[in-house]
Write an enzyme that holds these catalytic residues in place. Sequence first.
Site, PDB file in Angstrom:
ATOM      1  N   ASP A 305      14.606  55.788  -4.278  1.00  0.00           N
ATOM      2  CA  ASP A 305      15.572  54.874  -4.863  1.00  0.00           C
ATOM      3  C   ASP A 305      16.119  55.441  -6.174  1.00  0.00           C
ATOM      4  O   ASP A 305      15.443  56.199  -6.873  1.00  0.00           O
ATOM      5  CB  ASP A 305      14.881  53.531  -5.130  1.00  0.00           C
ATOM      6  N   GLU A 348      18.779  57.931  -2.418  1.00  0.00           N
ATOM      7  CA  GLU A 348      19.932  57.085  -2.718  1.00  0.00           C
ATOM      8  C   GLU A 348      20.503  57.526  -4.061  1.00  0.00           C
ATOM      9  O   GLU A 348      19.975  57.183  -5.126  1.00  0.00           O
ATOM     10  CB  GLU A 348      19.516  55.618  -2.749  1.00  0.00           C
TER      11      GLU A 348
END
Length: 573
Positions: A305, A348
Site C-alpha cells: 500500500d 499501489e
Amino acid sequence: MTLRTLALAAALALGGPVWAQTPATAPAPAPAHAGSFADNPIVYFVITDRFLDGNPANDHSYGRTREAKPADDVGTFHGGDLAGLTRKLKDGWFKDLGVNAIWITAPYEQAHGWVVGGNKEFKHYAYHGYFALDYTRLDQNMGTEDELRAFVAAAHAQGIRVLFDVVMNHPGYGDLRSLSEYVNQSKTDKKAGVLWAGWEQATLRDYHSYIDYNDPAWLLWWGPDWIRSGLRGYTEGGRDDLTMQLAYLPDFKTESPKPVDLPPLLQHKPDTHAKALPNATVRDYLVSWLTQWVRDYGIDGFRADTVKHVEPASWAALKAAGVQALADWKAAHPKEAIDNAPFWMTGEYWGQGIERNAIYDAGFDNMINFDFQDRAREAVGTSLDTAKVDRLYSDYAKVLAAPARHNVLSYLSSHDTALFDRSRLVDAGSVLLLAPGGVQIFYGDETARPPGYAPSGDKQQATRSDMNWDAVDSTVLSHWRTLGRFRARHVALARGVHAKLADAPYTFSRITADDRVVVALGAAAARKIVVGNVFPEGSTVRDAYTGATARVTGGAVALTPQTNGVVLLEAAP
C-alpha cells in the site's frame, strides 16, 4: 434433424465450403499454456470483512459492534472472515473464475475501536486493514491462526497463491478503545493519560473531547522515535511524499537509521508477539513483522500500500526478506508449496500506468495499473467501441508483451476509486479479462455487487459493500467464469503480440512462442471468423465459449457464437 445435420446446414447457408462444427459436448479444452504466475497473474482482490461470514463467533471481537441503520453501519466490521474465504475456496468459487491468486486485506490486528468517519457521519472501524495496531497478531475478527493455515492450505491445494495487503507507511489512528487499553494506565474518575473518564459514551459529535492531544501521555503510544504525528513531543508531518501524514495518519519513520526499542503501546500489550530486536530501526521491525507471516504461513506475496509514500530502500528490504522467508517456508513444507516460484510483490503507486520505471527496481514484480479503469470506461460506454478497445490492447501489448521485464494489474473497480457501471459488466468483463498484462478482479464485479451507502465525506465506502450472495447476476457470473478460465489457460492473452485480424466482427490474435489464441467480439450468429495464419490450414480449433469445434479453411472458421457475440478460439486437442 440431428444436431450435426443442423450444424452442417448452417455452414452451407454461409455460402462457402462445409466446416464440421460440433456441439457444446465437444472435446475438452486443449492443454493449457498458462505461463508463470508472474507473466499471467489473475488476482482476486477481496475485502475479507465484506465477503462471507464463515464463523459468526468472531464478529464482535474487542467489543466491536454494528449499527442498526445502514447509513450508520457503513464503517463497522460486517463479519466476513478467513473461514468464509476458505468455504468459498472449497466450493470452487475462485477456481471457476480462473483465479490464481487471492489478495486479502491486511489480516493482522487492527485498532480495536472506531474513529470519526466522513463528515462526522459514521463510526469508522479498521475493517479494511489500514489502521494497524499490532503487526504480529492476527485480528480476531479475521479468525484464528488455525483458520489462516486452513485458508492458505485450501488455496495452495488449488494452485492459488495468497497475497497479503501490507502497509509500511502508517499505523492506525489513536482510537479511544485502544488508547484506553494500552496507553491509559489509570482507571480513576480524574483525567488519566490522554483520556477522560467515560470514554465509552463518546459519540460522533464529541469524540475528540475525550482526548487531550497535548497531553505528554501520548509518548506512551507509538513514541516519537517511531512516528511523525504532530502531537506534543512528536515530529510534525512533512510536506513531501515520504514524510507527510496521509489523512492525518501517523507516519512511520522508515527512513530513520536510529535503532529503536519496541513502541510503548506494544510494551504494554501482553499478548503481542513483538520482541525487542538488537540495533533494529523502524524499518527493520516492520520488515521483520511482515515477513514473519510469510515464514510461518507460506504467504506467497504482498500487495504494498501507498508505495510512493515510503522510500524505495524500505520496499527493497521488504522484498529481500520476503524472498528468503518464502524460500525457508517452502523448504520446510515442500508438499504444501505450489511450486518453487519466488516471493512476489505488486504495489499501489497512485497514478502509475503501464510503463516500467525506477520503482520496479525497489523489489516490485508488478504494479497496480491506474490507467485501465478510465480507458475501459471510455471503451465500454453505453455500447462497446471496438476501435477504442483495439487501441487500448495495442498500446498495452507494445509495452507488456514478452520479453517485457515488468507487468501490471489492470482493474475495472477498486476500493480506492469507484465501482464500474454495474449495468455494463458483461462487456467490461470482456475488455478486462482479454487485456494484455495481469488483471485484478475486485470482489463482486463478477456478480454485479451493488454499491453501498456513500457518506458525503467518504465516497469510497460505496465501493466496499457486502458481497451479494443472495442476488448474484448469473449472466455476468457465467461470462466472467468463461473468460477467466480461458485466460488462465493462455499466457498469450497476457504476454502475446497483439494483432487485429478483422473489424467486423472485431477479431484479434495474441501469440507467444508457445501459445496462440484468436478472439472475436460482436460476432453475429452463424458466420465466418477470420483466423488468418494463426492456426494452420486444415487444423481444428475450439471455441472455449460454446465448446464447439471447427476446421480452418481459407484462413477462417464457421461458427455459431454465443448470443453475446464473444468467440474464444484455441487449438483443439
